[in-house]
Design an enzyme around this catalytic site. Sequence first.
Site, PDB file in Angstrom:
ATOM      1  N   GLU A 104     -12.072  -9.731  -6.245  1.00 43.32           N
ATOM      2  CA  GLU A 104     -10.658  -9.759  -5.856  1.00 43.32           C
ATOM      3  C   GLU A 104     -10.162 -11.183  -5.635  1.00 43.32           C
ATOM      4  OE1 GLU A 104      -9.387  -6.148  -3.468  1.00 43.32           O
ATOM      5  OE2 GLU A 104     -11.224  -6.719  -2.434  1.00 43.32           O
ATOM      6  N   CYS A 162     -10.254  -1.180 -10.546  1.00 45.62           N
ATOM      7  CA  CYS A 162      -9.619  -0.144  -9.729  1.00 45.62           C
ATOM      8  C   CYS A 162      -8.278  -0.609  -9.165  1.00 45.62           C
ATOM      9  CB  CYS A 162     -10.541   0.301  -8.605  1.00 45.62           C
ATOM     10  SG  CYS A 162     -11.009  -1.032  -7.516  1.00 45.62           S
ATOM     11  N   HIS A 201       0.803  -1.216   0.000  1.00 45.11           N
ATOM     12  CA  HIS A 201       0.000   0.000   0.000  1.00 45.11           C
ATOM     13  C   HIS A 201       0.839   1.270   0.000  1.00 45.11           C
ATOM     14  CE1 HIS A 201      -3.192  -2.903   0.585  1.00 45.11           C
ATOM     15  NE2 HIS A 201      -3.882  -2.007  -0.085  1.00 45.11           N
ATOM     16  N   ARG A 234       1.632 -10.097  -2.521  1.00 45.63           N
ATOM     17  CA  ARG A 234       1.899  -8.816  -3.201  1.00 45.63           C
ATOM     18  C   ARG A 234       2.938  -7.964  -2.494  1.00 45.63           C
ATOM     19  NH1 ARG A 234      -3.940  -5.764  -2.468  1.00 45.63           N
ATOM     20  NH2 ARG A 234      -2.825  -3.818  -2.551  1.00 45.63           N
ATOM     21  N   ASN A 238      -5.240  -5.929  -7.924  1.00 43.91           N
ATOM     22  CA  ASN A 238      -4.047  -6.141  -7.087  1.00 43.91           C
ATOM     23  C   ASN A 238      -4.187  -7.447  -6.312  1.00 43.91           C
ATOM     24  OD1 ASN A 238      -3.477  -3.557  -7.908  1.00 43.91           O
ATOM     25  ND2 ASN A 238      -4.144  -2.614  -6.004  1.00 43.91           N
ATOM     26  N   ASP A 239      -5.324  -7.562  -5.647  1.00 48.39           N
ATOM     27  CA  ASP A 239      -5.523  -8.796  -4.892  1.00 48.39           C
ATOM     28  C   ASP A 239      -5.827  -9.965  -5.811  1.00 48.39           C
ATOM     29  OD1 ASP A 239      -5.056  -8.369  -2.136  1.00 48.39           O
ATOM     30  OD2 ASP A 239      -6.731  -6.967  -2.138  1.00 48.39           O
ATOM     31  N   ARG A 244     -15.371   2.553  -0.606  1.00 47.98           N
ATOM     32  CA  ARG A 244     -15.251   1.138  -0.235  1.00 47.98           C
ATOM     33  C   ARG A 244     -15.403   1.024   1.273  1.00 47.98           C
ATOM     34  NH1 ARG A 244      -9.835  -1.937  -1.762  1.00 47.98           N
ATOM     35  NH2 ARG A 244      -8.911  -0.611  -0.179  1.00 47.98           N
ATOM     36  N   ARG A 302     -10.327   4.610  -0.656  1.00 46.84           N
ATOM     37  CA  ARG A 302      -9.893   3.627   0.351  1.00 46.84           C
ATOM     38  C   ARG A 302     -10.180   4.207   1.729  1.00 46.84           C
ATOM     39  NH1 ARG A 302      -5.644   2.586  -3.633  1.00 46.84           N
ATOM     40  NH2 ARG A 302      -5.549   0.350  -4.022  1.00 46.84           N
TER      41      ARG A 302
END
Length: 757
Positions: A604, A675, A363, A638, A627-628, A506, A470
Amino acid sequence: MLEQLRVIVQEVNAAKDLQSALDIIVHRVRESLKTQVCSVYLLDSDLNSHVLMASEGLRKESVGHVSLEVGEGLVGLVAKHAEPINLRDASLHPSFHYLQETGEEDFHAFLGVPIIHHRSVLGVLVVQHEEKRRFDEGEEAFLITLSAQLAGVIAHAEATGAIEGMSPSGQKTSDTAFPGVSGSSGVAIGQVVVIFPPADLSQIPNRRARDIDQEIEFFNTCLESVRTDMKDIHDRLAGHVAEEERQLFDVYLHMLDDDALGNEVVARIKLGNWAQGSLAYVANEHVRTFEMMNDAYLSERSVDIKDLCSRVLFYLQQKESVVTEYGENTILVSEELTPSMLVEVPKEKLKGLISVKGSGNSHVAILARTMGIPTVMGALDLPFNKLEGKEVIVDGYKGEVITNPSDQLRIRFQNTIEEQNQLIAGLEGLKDLPCETADKHRVSLWVNTGLMTDVMQSLDQGAEGIGLFRTEVPFLLSERFPSEHEQTEIYREQLQAFAPKIVTMRTLDIGGDKSLSYFPINEENPFLGWRGIRVTLDHPEIFMAQVRAMLRASIGLENLQIMLPMISNIHEVNSANQLIKKAYRELIQEGHNVKFPPVGVMIELPAAVYQTQALAKLVDFISVGSNDLTQYLLAVDRNNPRVANLYTAFHPAVLAALQQVVVLAQAEGKTVSICGEMAGDPGAAVLLVAMGFDVLSMNASSLLKVKSVIRSISLDAAQDLLDQVMQMDDAQMIRSAVDLTLYNAGVDRLLRSSRTN
Ligand code: PEP
Ligand code: MG
């Protein structure tokens, strides 16, 4: 054997520099294997040779002077094949190269094993014997095991020399590259400021003391404070604990005496290092020495040293609010960068970031991309705490840190920075132009946000909506759960700034690598554990407060969408929907004029990909968190730099999954967006447009780059490219095909992945 190995590794670990480490290795190995010779040859790339760096058994005067060209002799052969060679009589081997100066003619038996670190051969460890006999299996296994364990230590010692401008064999060297992974693209040149968490002795960097006398006086005052504390504790404990335990504090007091630890620290300060760095140095030396002791009681004493020195450190850090000075071109370096560290540096001075831990999708890297700061993550071999004040180059394109840059290299990178600035200035003109392909197919470019500053930057870049807010970011920066009222204020700001454009909020996505200090989650396997929706459904009070805050914040603006993270089944969506409805009803009953917002799920997890259609029936929109999704599809953490080379959204399986999500969401007539970070990669964006994604949501600093690439390509060309890559079975081939298309479309080299510096 195991014990011998442990002792050798510990001793080598404690060595003060590369030469001492190598001397310990040859001495200990010769002793353990009872051989006549043990030597270490290390590769010196500047000389293109393996240099005899240490030996016991060969002539002393040859050490440091004798070398074999790469590929030459048995040493060269071991290094070339990265495999051990075990010979009864070395002189009979065709590759044998007799080194006269070493006096090795008497030694027949030869066993050489490669020293390998991260797939590259650093050198060769050799043992030799007069007697003509092969070394037995046990001896060979011992040497291989030892070499594998020592490779990291040797690499670290070499690296420390390299940042001082010295090659392993003592030659002057420059342009030493430390590999990592790209965290945020771009190049930066500047001076390092090492930032470290408080109260951690292992991370304190070396820094120059401003005034040596003052520093000594300051250290002594802090030492005195600890001494007073120890005496107090000692007195208070009288009658409460056994006398032996009370005596521990006498031991501490004794250790603090002038002729013990204190004196050693003062001696280091006199050499110019600041008090914290000097204390850390002395503490770490002692800790290592104690840890190496065979006696369990003594080795446990390392804990006392750590404890005692941490107490002194506490005073050093408390009493002196160290004002870190940030130069005009600050490169912030830390063992593990955190989002809060980034905000400490004045924005205009922060030019680059380096984190030893973490990876391109951590992150903090995402935040760095939002801020547009060139970043290298996972530079595992970088001796970060020796870098303070040094000039480095951050190559965020390649994911590499270069220390000791030569004039030539500096100029080359300065040119790239110049080119970068021109590119960014050139993109400014696109802000108000629509995002459409060359043949006028319209695509929506939205942004991902976390803080209010992102919102301002996004609006400035012409963002058409927020595809991912986020919400955990304000939670991470707080010291307790923000109240419903506080959350309402935060959300209102975002909604208001963007109105009437849509803002997708989210629900709280904590767990994994995002843990709240006031709500710690300790798990063996956090990415497979209590994350995202799993946490908030188990804590409906947290979920409800958040949703109520979102709904209240949207009153009169009506541009809110709510999005659910980490969904793995329909029950989670049903439960979340029920809670959202409940919050809505409550607010209506309380007399608020709230509008029920569209709700969406994030795809995800691989499981969710296959359930896209079922999930889409329950919600208003679908958004892919690539990403996930990439992490879970490829089983690649990751955050882990060791496996970062396996993490790629261009993997055919990831692309196939994405395509399937679009098809299934469209079959239900639902909007589908993405996203994850891949949406902000210009090449990937072309594929996503061709797949049919309605919205690409990315960090603000990627927005104009993506827009410029999409505008330079037709939808037909993008679809042809997609058809072509969907037939390919290798991520690298796919990446190359995408790059070629961008090249043919005249896209700037800095926007392609195959750029050359
Ligand atoms: C994702 O996983 O792609 C995503 C957007 O969420 P995050 O990066 O916050 O986990
Ligand atoms: Mg995610």
